[in-house]
Write a protein that holds these residues in place. Sequence first.
Motif, PDB file in Angstrom:
ATOM      1  N   GLY A 259     -15.075   7.664 -10.681  1.00  0.00           N
ATOM      2  CA  GLY A 259     -14.973   7.619  -9.291  1.00  0.00           C
ATOM      3  C   GLY A 259     -15.140   6.054  -8.922  1.00  0.00           C
ATOM      4  O   GLY A 259     -15.352   5.360  -9.413  1.00  0.00           O
ATOM      5  N   VAL A 260     -14.415   5.965  -7.395  1.00  0.00           N
ATOM      6  CA  VAL A 260     -14.577   4.702  -6.847  1.00  0.00           C
ATOM      7  C   VAL A 260     -15.143   4.936  -5.735  1.00  0.00           C
ATOM      8  O   VAL A 260     -14.930   5.634  -4.871  1.00  0.00           O
ATOM      9  N   VAL A 261     -16.333   4.161  -5.241  1.00  0.00           N
ATOM     10  CA  VAL A 261     -16.760   4.135  -3.861  1.00  0.00           C
ATOM     11  C   VAL A 261     -16.466   2.811  -3.265  1.00  0.00           C
ATOM     12  O   VAL A 261     -16.423   1.622  -3.466  1.00  0.00           O
ATOM     13  N   ALA A 262     -15.787   3.108  -2.116  1.00  0.00           N
ATOM     14  CA  ALA A 262     -15.462   1.943  -1.211  1.00  0.00           C
ATOM     15  C   ALA A 262     -16.617   1.863  -0.086  1.00  0.00           C
ATOM     16  O   ALA A 262     -16.610   2.779   0.840  1.00  0.00           O
ATOM     17  N   ASN A 263     -17.355   0.694  -0.334  1.00  0.00           N
ATOM     18  CA  ASN A 263     -18.581   0.573   0.313  1.00  0.00           C
ATOM     19  C   ASN A 263     -18.525  -0.317   1.559  1.00  0.00           C
ATOM     20  O   ASN A 263     -17.554  -1.018   1.497  1.00  0.00           O
ATOM     21  N   ARG A 264     -19.429  -0.084   2.517  1.00  0.00           N
ATOM     22  CA  ARG A 264     -19.574  -0.796   3.951  1.00  0.00           C
ATOM     23  C   ARG A 264     -18.234  -0.777   4.609  1.00  0.00           C
ATOM     24  O   ARG A 264     -17.728  -2.135   5.059  1.00  0.00           O
ATOM     25  N   LEU A 265     -17.672   0.121   5.049  1.00  0.00           N
ATOM     26  CA  LEU A 265     -16.262   0.202   5.679  1.00  0.00           C
ATOM     27  C   LEU A 265     -16.881  -0.203   7.129  1.00  0.00           C
ATOM     28  O   LEU A 265     -17.698   0.506   7.653  1.00  0.00           O
ATOM     29  N   SER A 266     -15.909  -0.854   7.685  1.00  0.00           N
ATOM     30  CA  SER A 266     -16.295  -1.345   9.064  1.00  0.00           C
ATOM     31  C   SER A 266     -16.079  -0.162  10.087  1.00  0.00           C
ATOM     32  O   SER A 266     -15.346   0.560   9.930  1.00  0.00           O
ATOM     33  N   PRO A 267     -16.900  -0.139  11.218  1.00  0.00           N
ATOM     34  CA  PRO A 267     -16.579   0.968  12.028  1.00  0.00           C
ATOM     35  C   PRO A 267     -15.231   0.818  12.903  1.00  0.00           C
ATOM     36  O   PRO A 267     -15.090  -0.343  13.453  1.00  0.00           O
ATOM     37  N   ALA A 268     -14.623   1.874  13.000  1.00  0.00           N
ATOM     38  CA  ALA A 268     -13.235   1.894  13.378  1.00  0.00           C
ATOM     39  C   ALA A 268     -13.112   1.871  15.077  1.00  0.00           C
ATOM     40  O   ALA A 268     -12.327   0.968  15.473  1.00  0.00           O
ATOM     41  N   ASP A 269     -14.510   2.274  15.821  1.00  0.00           N
ATOM     42  CA  ASP A 269     -14.459   2.086  16.948  1.00  0.00           C
ATOM     43  C   ASP A 269     -14.728   0.424  17.359  1.00  0.00           C
ATOM     44  O   ASP A 269     -14.249  -0.139  18.372  1.00  0.00           O
ATOM     45  N   LEU A 270     -15.811  -0.046  16.667  1.00  0.00           N
ATOM     46  CA  LEU A 270     -16.095  -1.380  17.092  1.00  0.00           C
ATOM     47  C   LEU A 270     -15.080  -2.505  16.606  1.00  0.00           C
ATOM     48  O   LEU A 270     -15.119  -3.560  17.122  1.00  0.00           O
ATOM     49  N   MET A 271     -14.630  -2.255  15.177  1.00  0.00           N
ATOM     50  CA  MET A 271     -13.889  -3.171  14.517  1.00  0.00           C
ATOM     51  C   MET A 271     -12.604  -2.633  14.157  1.00  0.00           C
ATOM     52  O   MET A 271     -12.355  -2.628  13.154  1.00  0.00           O
ATOM     53  N   PRO A 272     -11.937  -2.132  14.982  1.00  0.00           N
ATOM     54  CA  PRO A 272     -10.338  -1.344  14.742  1.00  0.00           C
ATOM     55  C   PRO A 272      -9.626  -2.173  13.814  1.00  0.00           C
ATOM     56  O   PRO A 272      -9.009  -1.638  12.862  1.00  0.00           O
ATOM     57  N   LEU A 273      -9.387  -3.680  13.891  1.00  0.00           N
ATOM     58  CA  LEU A 273      -8.428  -4.432  13.287  1.00  0.00           C
ATOM     59  C   LEU A 273      -8.803  -4.445  11.949  1.00  0.00           C
ATOM     60  O   LEU A 273      -8.343  -4.347  10.901  1.00  0.00           O
ATOM     61  N   ARG A 274     -10.189  -4.915  11.984  1.00  0.00           N
ATOM     62  CA  ARG A 274     -10.629  -5.111  10.588  1.00  0.00           C
ATOM     63  C   ARG A 274     -10.501  -3.808   9.668  1.00  0.00           C
ATOM     64  O   ARG A 274     -10.150  -3.874   8.602  1.00  0.00           O
ATOM     65  N   ARG A 275     -10.987  -2.640  10.282  1.00  0.00           N
ATOM     66  CA  ARG A 275     -11.073  -1.356   9.537  1.00  0.00           C
ATOM     67  C   ARG A 275      -9.587  -1.043   9.190  1.00  0.00           C
ATOM     68  O   ARG A 275      -9.296  -0.424   8.165  1.00  0.00           O
ATOM     69  N   SER A 276      -8.736  -1.209   9.923  1.00  0.00           N
ATOM     70  CA  SER A 276      -7.245  -0.974   9.557  1.00  0.00           C
ATOM     71  C   SER A 276      -6.718  -1.733   8.385  1.00  0.00           C
ATOM     72  O   SER A 276      -5.978  -1.205   7.575  1.00  0.00           O
ATOM     73  N   ARG A 277      -7.202  -3.026   8.239  1.00  0.00           N
ATOM     74  CA  ARG A 277      -6.951  -4.127   7.250  1.00  0.00           C
ATOM     75  C   ARG A 277      -7.708  -3.264   5.686  1.00  0.00           C
ATOM     76  O   ARG A 277      -6.993  -3.415   4.906  1.00  0.00           O
ATOM     77  N   GLU A 278      -8.660  -2.685   5.927  1.00  0.00           N
ATOM     78  CA  GLU A 278      -9.437  -2.307   4.966  1.00  0.00           C
ATOM     79  C   GLU A 278      -9.018  -0.860   4.443  1.00  0.00           C
ATOM     80  O   GLU A 278      -8.572  -0.590   3.155  1.00  0.00           O
ATOM     81  N   ASP A 279      -8.333  -0.010   5.364  1.00  0.00           N
ATOM     82  CA  ASP A 279      -7.815   1.283   5.123  1.00  0.00           C
ATOM     83  C   ASP A 279      -6.387   1.021   4.480  1.00  0.00           C
ATOM     84  O   ASP A 279      -6.268   1.314   3.200  1.00  0.00           O
ATOM     85  N   ALA A 280      -5.622  -0.056   4.854  1.00  0.00           N
ATOM     86  CA  ALA A 280      -4.456  -0.418   4.185  1.00  0.00           C
ATOM     87  C   ALA A 280      -4.694  -0.766   2.541  1.00  0.00           C
ATOM     88  O   ALA A 280      -3.865  -0.635   1.888  1.00  0.00           O
ATOM     89  N   LEU A 281      -5.748  -1.770   2.465  1.00  0.00           N
ATOM     90  CA  LEU A 281      -6.121  -2.123   0.936  1.00  0.00           C
ATOM     91  C   LEU A 281      -6.451  -0.897   0.262  1.00  0.00           C
ATOM     92  O   LEU A 281      -6.084  -0.798  -0.918  1.00  0.00           O
ATOM     93  N   LEU A 282      -7.180  -0.039   0.894  1.00  0.00           N
ATOM     94  CA  LEU A 282      -7.639   1.191  -0.115  1.00  0.00           C
ATOM     95  C   LEU A 282      -6.475   2.085  -0.144  1.00  0.00           C
ATOM     96  O   LEU A 282      -6.157   2.794  -1.390  1.00  0.00           O
ATOM     97  N   GLU A 283      -5.385   2.251   0.671  1.00  0.00           N
ATOM     98  CA  GLU A 283      -4.289   3.059   0.800  1.00  0.00           C
ATOM     99  C   GLU A 283      -3.549   2.508  -0.650  1.00  0.00           C
ATOM    100  O   GLU A 283      -2.842   3.336  -1.272  1.00  0.00           O
ATOM    101  N   ALA A 284      -3.526   1.357  -0.937  1.00  0.00           N
ATOM    102  CA  ALA A 284      -2.587   0.925  -2.110  1.00  0.00           C
ATOM    103  C   ALA A 284      -3.309   0.661  -3.309  1.00  0.00           C
ATOM    104  O   ALA A 284      -2.757   0.274  -4.363  1.00  0.00           O
ATOM    105  N   LEU A 285      -4.673   1.242  -3.162  1.00  0.00           N
ATOM    106  CA  LEU A 285      -5.403   1.227  -4.201  1.00  0.00           C
ATOM    107  C   LEU A 285      -5.379   2.516  -5.024  1.00  0.00           C
ATOM    108  O   LEU A 285      -5.839   3.404  -4.558  1.00  0.00           O
ATOM    109  N   ASP A 286      -4.740   2.501  -6.444  1.00  0.00           N
ATOM    110  CA  ASP A 286      -4.716   3.530  -7.207  1.00  0.00           C
ATOM    111  C   ASP A 286      -5.168   3.234  -8.552  1.00  0.00           C
ATOM    112  O   ASP A 286      -4.870   2.833  -9.561  1.00  0.00           O
ATOM    113  N   LEU A 287      -6.612   3.813  -8.760  1.00  0.00           N
ATOM    114  CA  LEU A 287      -7.220   3.200 -10.059  1.00  0.00           C
ATOM    115  C   LEU A 287      -7.369   4.522 -11.012  1.00  0.00           C
ATOM    116  O   LEU A 287      -8.050   4.577 -12.098  1.00  0.00           O
ATOM    117  N   GLY A 288      -6.821   5.512 -10.484  1.00  0.00           N
ATOM    118  CA  GLY A 288      -6.880   6.836 -11.402  1.00  0.00           C
ATOM    119  C   GLY A 288      -8.113   7.648 -11.039  1.00  0.00           C
ATOM    120  O   GLY A 288      -8.235   8.708 -11.925  1.00  0.00           O
TER     121      GLY A 288
END
Length: 314
Positions: A259-288
């Motif tokens: 398992g992989v835990v992506a911790n401390r993700l920014s709140p989408a309502d307060l920090m939408p830009l930052r959160r979308s950057r985080e989501d994009a990074l995780l979308e591209a992450l495949d560790l199996g």
Amino acid sequence: MSDLLIATGERRAIFVGGKGGVGKTSVASSLALAHARRGSRVLVVSTDPAHNLGHLWETRVGDDAVTLWEGDEGRVDGVEIDPARTVDAHLSAVAETMTRLLPENLHRAARDHLESARDAPGTHEAAVLERVAETLEAGLDSYDLVVFDTAPSGHTLHLLAMPEQMTGWTEKLLANRDRSERYAVAYGSLGGTKDTSDRDAELRRMLLRRKARFSLMRDSLADPHRTGFVIVTVAEPMPIAESREVASQLAELGVPLIGVVANRLSPADLMPLRRSREDALLEALDLGAPITRIPLIDELIGLPSLERLASALA
Ligand SMILES: Nc1ncnc2c1ncn2[C@@H]1O[C@H](COP(=O)(O)OP(=O)(O)O)[C@@H](O)[C@H]1O
Ligand SMILES: [Mg+2]
């Protein structure tokens, strides 16, 4: 139940690793709590020299297990491994044997040699590994699940790769014991005491015990049904890059990543830009292994916040 809870619940030992400060201790603790709430007896073992298990649970935790949480059936106990204690115990056992086997005029040189061994490269790591193996062995007897909150990744992988070497080292020690036992017998026939060979047999048993312990650890680490590694990361380029590195090293070592835990993700309502950057990074992450997403929880300390994190993980 989340993939992570299912995957960890099916196993007996979990190693939680990742870069310093990403949330290993928090995730290891709340994972333990989530399982304990479902009735499991869980032991959390911190091997990171920068221990913060006690701080997080607001309790004193040391080299002997203390109870961190107790329910009707389940419980969480915690240990912070103290390698210095292991080194001391080991060196004084060896010192005692040396003093017995060596003539008086060599005692001083032997003591100096041991003192330099205390600070030699590898001594500290060997002691950590010894305690990890010891705690794993004892933990598997008394708990349903043992969760290791490990030191930052590179160090942990090094340790995981070491059981083989440690077993080899123990064998070498045993071989040396055989030789010194012969000396002891010869010495005994010259008027040495029988007591010496009794204590030698005791030392030999200790070494064999240790060898068995490392074999158990090696077998346990390689068994995908029994052991798993969980990578904790935050959704930022550097930690993500390091997680990829850890995942490929685990694959090389044959240790299953569950398992992989992506911790401390920014709140989408307060920090939408930052959160979308985080989501994009995780979308591209495949560790199996499946990724569990955990939001930023403020003031993560003490039981109430661990409960919140446990719910997020579950
Ligand atoms: N999901 C989270 N939300 C907010 N703070 C967090 C979260 N997870 C961890 N933290 C905080 O981040 C810091 C590092 O966490 P910790 O678990 O000690 O990391 P590590 O053991 O990897 O060094 C701590 O102050 C902790 O309270
Ligand atoms: Mg920690």
